[in-house]
Scaffold this motif. Structure first.
Motif, PDB file in Angstrom:
ATOM      1  N   PRO A 189     -27.674  19.278 -52.611  1.00 14.89           N
ATOM      2  CA  PRO A 189     -28.075  20.379 -51.723  1.00 14.89           C
ATOM      3  C   PRO A 189     -28.224  19.949 -50.269  1.00 14.89           C
ATOM      4  CG  PRO A 189     -29.519  20.252 -53.649  1.00 14.89           C
ATOM      5  CD  PRO A 189     -28.634  19.047 -53.679  1.00 14.89           C
ATOM      6  N   ILE A 190     -27.817  20.838 -49.386  1.00 13.96           N
ATOM      7  CA  ILE A 190     -27.935  20.628 -47.946  1.00 13.96           C
ATOM      8  C   ILE A 190     -28.491  21.904 -47.335  1.00 13.96           C
ATOM      9  CG2 ILE A 190     -26.652  20.260 -45.791  1.00 13.96           C
ATOM     10  CD1 ILE A 190     -24.622  18.627 -47.440  1.00 13.96           C
ATOM     11  N   ARG A 191     -29.475  21.743 -46.453  1.00  8.73           N
ATOM     12  CA  ARG A 191     -29.991  22.894 -45.712  1.00  8.73           C
ATOM     13  C   ARG A 191     -29.375  22.889 -44.315  1.00  8.73           C
ATOM     14  NH1 ARG A 191     -35.780  20.125 -44.943  1.00  8.73           N
ATOM     15  NH2 ARG A 191     -35.370  19.145 -42.934  1.00  8.73           N
ATOM     16  N   GLU A 192     -29.407  24.012 -43.675  1.00 10.72           N
ATOM     17  CA  GLU A 192     -28.902  24.107 -42.308  1.00 10.72           C
ATOM     18  C   GLU A 192     -29.637  23.102 -41.439  1.00 10.72           C
ATOM     19  OE1 GLU A 192     -28.795  27.403 -38.763  1.00 10.72           O
ATOM     20  OE2 GLU A 192     -28.476  28.080 -40.829  1.00 10.72           O
ATOM     21  N   GLY A 244     -26.241   6.675 -47.002  1.00 12.58           N
ATOM     22  CA  GLY A 244     -26.799   7.639 -46.058  1.00 12.58           C
ATOM     23  C   GLY A 244     -26.473   9.089 -46.376  1.00 12.58           C
ATOM     24  N   PHE A 245     -26.626   9.923 -45.352  1.00 19.80           N
ATOM     25  CA  PHE A 245     -26.400  11.355 -45.531  1.00 19.80           C
ATOM     26  C   PHE A 245     -24.973  11.647 -45.976  1.00 19.80           C
ATOM     27  CE2 PHE A 245     -25.202  15.599 -44.229  1.00 19.80           C
ATOM     28  CZ  PHE A 245     -26.231  16.350 -44.793  1.00 19.80           C
ATOM     29  N   ARG A 246     -24.028  10.869 -45.504  1.00 27.40           N
ATOM     30  CA  ARG A 246     -22.630  11.122 -45.863  1.00 27.40           C
ATOM     31  C   ARG A 246     -22.418  10.962 -47.366  1.00 27.40           C
ATOM     32  NH1 ARG A 246     -20.844   9.513 -40.385  1.00 27.40           N
ATOM     33  NH2 ARG A 246     -21.761  11.212 -39.195  1.00 27.40           N
ATOM     34  N   ALA A 247     -23.077   9.979 -47.999  1.00 23.56           N
ATOM     35  CA  ALA A 247     -22.983   9.809 -49.451  1.00 23.56           C
ATOM     36  C   ALA A 247     -23.650  10.986 -50.165  1.00 23.56           C
ATOM     37  CB  ALA A 247     -23.615   8.492 -49.882  1.00 23.56           C
ATOM     38  N   TRP A 248     -24.773  11.448 -49.620  1.00 23.29           N
ATOM     39  CA  TRP A 248     -25.461  12.617 -50.182  1.00 23.29           C
ATOM     40  C   TRP A 248     -24.520  13.820 -50.178  1.00 23.29           C
ATOM     41  CZ3 TRP A 248     -30.374  13.693 -52.104  1.00 23.29           C
ATOM     42  CH2 TRP A 248     -30.737  15.040 -52.174  1.00 23.29           C
ATOM     43  N   SER A 249     -23.897  14.057 -49.043  1.00 20.21           N
ATOM     44  CA  SER A 249     -22.986  15.190 -48.894  1.00 20.21           C
ATOM     45  C   SER A 249     -21.783  15.066 -49.826  1.00 20.21           C
ATOM     46  CB  SER A 249     -22.524  15.284 -47.435  1.00 20.21           C
ATOM     47  OG  SER A 249     -21.646  16.360 -47.253  1.00 20.21           O
ATOM     48  N   THR A 250     -21.191  13.885 -49.886  1.00 20.10           N
ATOM     49  CA  THR A 250     -20.039  13.642 -50.758  1.00 20.10           C
ATOM     50  C   THR A 250     -20.393  13.867 -52.221  1.00 20.10           C
ATOM     51  OG1 THR A 250     -19.086  12.080 -49.178  1.00 20.10           O
ATOM     52  CG2 THR A 250     -18.339  11.897 -51.455  1.00 20.10           C
ATOM     53  N   ASN A 284     -26.221  15.052 -35.123  1.00 18.95           N
ATOM     54  CA  ASN A 284     -25.680  14.861 -36.471  1.00 18.95           C
ATOM     55  C   ASN A 284     -26.316  15.833 -37.454  1.00 18.95           C
ATOM     56  OD1 ASN A 284     -25.585  11.508 -35.656  1.00 18.95           O
ATOM     57  ND2 ASN A 284     -23.743  12.544 -36.329  1.00 18.95           N
ATOM     58  N   ARG A 285     -27.623  15.993 -37.378  1.00 19.13           N
ATOM     59  CA  ARG A 285     -28.312  16.913 -38.285  1.00 19.13           C
ATOM     60  C   ARG A 285     -27.895  18.351 -38.042  1.00 19.13           C
ATOM     61  NH1 ARG A 285     -33.180  17.105 -37.001  1.00 19.13           N
ATOM     62  NH2 ARG A 285     -33.331  15.622 -35.308  1.00 19.13           N
ATOM     63  N   LEU A 286     -27.676  18.701 -36.792  1.00 19.01           N
ATOM     64  CA  LEU A 286     -27.229  20.050 -36.448  1.00 19.01           C
ATOM     65  C   LEU A 286     -25.831  20.312 -36.989  1.00 19.01           C
ATOM     66  CD1 LEU A 286     -27.940  22.639 -34.897  1.00 19.01           C
ATOM     67  CD2 LEU A 286     -26.939  21.591 -32.873  1.00 19.01           C
ATOM     68  N   ALA A 287     -24.946  19.352 -36.851  1.00 20.65           N
ATOM     69  CA  ALA A 287     -23.544  19.524 -37.272  1.00 20.65           C
ATOM     70  C   ALA A 287     -23.358  19.438 -38.787  1.00 20.65           C
ATOM     71  CB  ALA A 287     -22.666  18.475 -36.588  1.00 20.65           C
ATOM     72  N   GLU A 288     -24.083  18.540 -39.447  1.00 21.32           N
ATOM     73  CA  GLU A 288     -23.828  18.262 -40.856  1.00 21.32           C
ATOM     74  C   GLU A 288     -24.865  18.829 -41.814  1.00 21.32           C
ATOM     75  OE1 GLU A 288     -22.279  14.128 -41.542  1.00 21.32           O
ATOM     76  OE2 GLU A 288     -23.047  13.885 -39.510  1.00 21.32           O
ATOM     77  N   GLY A 289     -26.023  19.200 -41.304  1.00 20.13           N
ATOM     78  CA  GLY A 289     -27.094  19.693 -42.151  1.00 20.13           C
ATOM     79  C   GLY A 289     -28.087  18.600 -42.473  1.00 20.13           C
ATOM     80  N   GLU A 290     -29.055  18.961 -43.313  1.00 20.60           N
ATOM     81  CA  GLU A 290     -30.146  18.060 -43.658  1.00 20.60           C
ATOM     82  C   GLU A 290     -30.436  18.135 -45.152  1.00 20.60           C
ATOM     83  OE1 GLU A 290     -32.402  18.782 -39.385  1.00 20.60           O
ATOM     84  OE2 GLU A 290     -33.160  19.794 -41.158  1.00 20.60           O
TER      85      GLU A 290
END
Length: 131
Positions: free
Chosen positions: A121-124, A111-117, A41-47
């Motif tokens: 910022p997201i790192r690789e 979670g991360f999905r809310a952060w992304s939405t 998940n971290r690889l596909a979506e970032g961190e």
């Protein structure tokens, strides 16, 4: 309410859950942002920048404030925010961290999905998790 829904609701009664914007404000402070998502998940979506990936299987050992296998540079007073994909597993993990001596442990709502939405910022992704 029965089963996992009841278990989750009970876990959340002790948490002061935080929004993506509140977590963003914690970046760069002494708070720990702990990412328990699987590597794929971290690889596909970032961190989240400044987050620390920790395998769920060793979470309590790495975050026991008095443990011999703990991460460096934190105390029982440190704010710890746990995140997973959507904010369910992280609630259970944060409750467990409170039980081992981190009263300020909590989790990221959504979670991360809310952060992304939220467009934060997201790192690789793909950072090797602490095991």
């Amino acid at each position: 309410m029965t089963g996992i829904d009841k278990f989750l609701a009970e876990a959340r009664t002790t948490l002061t859950r935080v929004t993506p914007q509140e977590v963003d404000a914690l970046r760069g402070t002494d708070a720990l942002i702990i990412d328990i998502r699987p590597h794929h998940n971290r690889l596909a979506e970032g961190e989240i920048p400044d987050s620390i990936p920790v395998e769920r299987i060793v979470l309590e050992w790495r975050l026991d404030p008095e443990g011999t296998h703990r991460l460096p540079n934190f105390t029982a007073d440190t704010t710890v925010v746990v995140l997973c994909n959507e904010g369910y597993s992280s609630s259970l993990a944060a409750r467990d961290l409170q039980r081992i001596g981190l009263p300020k442990a909590t989790d990221l709502i959504g979670g991360f999905r809310a952060w992304s939405t939220a467009g934060l910022p997201i790192r690789e992704g793909g950072t090797q998790a602490i095991t």
